[in-house]
Design a protein around this motif. Structure first.
Motif, mmCIF file in Angstrom:
data_model
loop_
_atom_site.group_PDB
_atom_site.id
_atom_site.type_symbol
_atom_site.label_atom_id
_atom_site.label_comp_id
_atom_site.label_asym_id
_atom_site.label_seq_id
_atom_site.Cartn_x
_atom_site.Cartn_y
_atom_site.Cartn_z
ATOM 1 N N ILE A 129 0.829 -1.202 0.000
ATOM 2 C CA ILE A 129 0.000 0.000 0.000
ATOM 3 C C ILE A 129 0.867 1.258 0.000
ATOM 4 O O ILE A 129 0.563 2.242 -0.695
ATOM 5 C CB ILE A 129 -0.982 -0.023 1.188
ATOM 6 C CG1 ILE A 129 -2.039 -1.099 0.969
ATOM 7 C CG2 ILE A 129 -1.644 1.326 1.392
ATOM 8 C CD1 ILE A 129 -2.906 -1.385 2.168
ATOM 9 N N LEU A 130 1.954 1.230 0.746
ATOM 10 C CA LEU A 130 2.857 2.383 0.784
ATOM 11 C C LEU A 130 3.450 2.668 -0.594
ATOM 12 O O LEU A 130 3.405 3.815 -1.079
ATOM 13 C CB LEU A 130 3.980 2.142 1.803
ATOM 14 C CG LEU A 130 5.031 3.236 1.914
ATOM 15 C CD1 LEU A 130 4.419 4.480 2.558
ATOM 16 C CD2 LEU A 130 6.213 2.738 2.712
ATOM 17 N N LEU A 131 3.971 1.645 -1.234
ATOM 18 C CA LEU A 131 4.575 1.839 -2.552
ATOM 19 C C LEU A 131 3.526 2.205 -3.600
ATOM 20 O O LEU A 131 3.771 3.052 -4.471
ATOM 21 C CB LEU A 131 5.354 0.590 -2.961
ATOM 22 C CG LEU A 131 6.596 0.306 -2.107
ATOM 23 C CD1 LEU A 131 7.206 -1.027 -2.481
ATOM 24 C CD2 LEU A 131 7.597 1.426 -2.230
ATOM 25 N N LEU A 132 2.355 1.603 -3.495
ATOM 26 C CA LEU A 132 1.264 1.951 -4.401
ATOM 27 C C LEU A 132 0.844 3.401 -4.201
ATOM 28 O O LEU A 132 0.586 4.116 -5.173
ATOM 29 C CB LEU A 132 0.077 1.012 -4.187
ATOM 30 C CG LEU A 132 -1.123 1.225 -5.102
ATOM 31 C CD1 LEU A 132 -0.766 0.859 -6.538
ATOM 32 C CD2 LEU A 132 -2.308 0.414 -4.616
ATOM 33 N N SER A 133 0.808 3.844 -2.965
ATOM 34 C CA SER A 133 0.442 5.231 -2.661
ATOM 35 C C SER A 133 1.444 6.217 -3.249
ATOM 36 O O SER A 133 1.058 7.255 -3.805
ATOM 37 C CB SER A 133 0.353 5.444 -1.151
ATOM 38 O OG SER A 133 -0.680 4.670 -0.603
ATOM 39 N N PHE A 134 2.722 5.903 -3.132
ATOM 40 C CA PHE A 134 3.737 6.768 -3.736
ATOM 41 C C PHE A 134 3.565 6.828 -5.254
ATOM 42 O O PHE A 134 3.631 7.902 -5.862
ATOM 43 C CB PHE A 134 5.155 6.290 -3.392
ATOM 44 C CG PHE A 134 5.667 6.820 -2.095
ATOM 45 C CD1 PHE A 134 6.002 8.157 -1.968
ATOM 46 C CD2 PHE A 134 5.831 5.975 -1.002
ATOM 47 C CE1 PHE A 134 6.489 8.654 -0.772
ATOM 48 C CE2 PHE A 134 6.310 6.462 0.200
ATOM 49 C CZ PHE A 134 6.636 7.803 0.327
#
Length: 116
Positions: free
Chosen positions: A55-60
């Motif tokens: 989710i963190l990488l997708l958010s970035f």
């Protein structure tokens, strides 16, 4: 009389053995139950960490994409942050219904299943 005293001694020894065995069985059941609950929690933590990284990488990625479409990278981060703020408010509003009750029920079910 000595036969009666001998029978009482044998009975007391059997009771002591029964109590010791019952205590050992209770300890082993508690250990098994605890290890089952702890292993479930640890596996869920590991899965949660992997999901959080995704989710963190997708958010970035989405923030940079939205920022690129809007002309400035920081606008993408504002949009993604606003989404997470709305999500946090929604989760907070329904925390008992979505989190507390299901988790409590799952723990109770798991503990009762292990007691059978």
């Amino acid at each position: 009389m000595s036969n009666n005293a001998s029978s009482i001694e044998v009975l007391l020894e059997n009771v002591q053995d029964y109590v010791k065995t019952t205590l050992k069985l209770t300890k082993l059941n508690a250990i098994a139950q605890s290890s089952d609950v702890i292993s479930s929690v640890i596996s869920k933590i590991v899965i949660s960490i992997a999901a959080a990284m995704f989710i963190l990488l997708l958010s970035f990625g989405l923030a940079f994409l939205i920022g690129d479409l809007m002309g400035n990278a920081y606008w993408g981060f504002f949009v993604v942050a606003a989404f997470y703020l709305l999500l946090a408010i929604l989760i907070y509003s329904f925390k008992d219904q979505w989190i507390k009750v299901p988790v409590s029920n799952k723990i109770i079910t798991k503990l009762l299943k292990n007691m059978e």
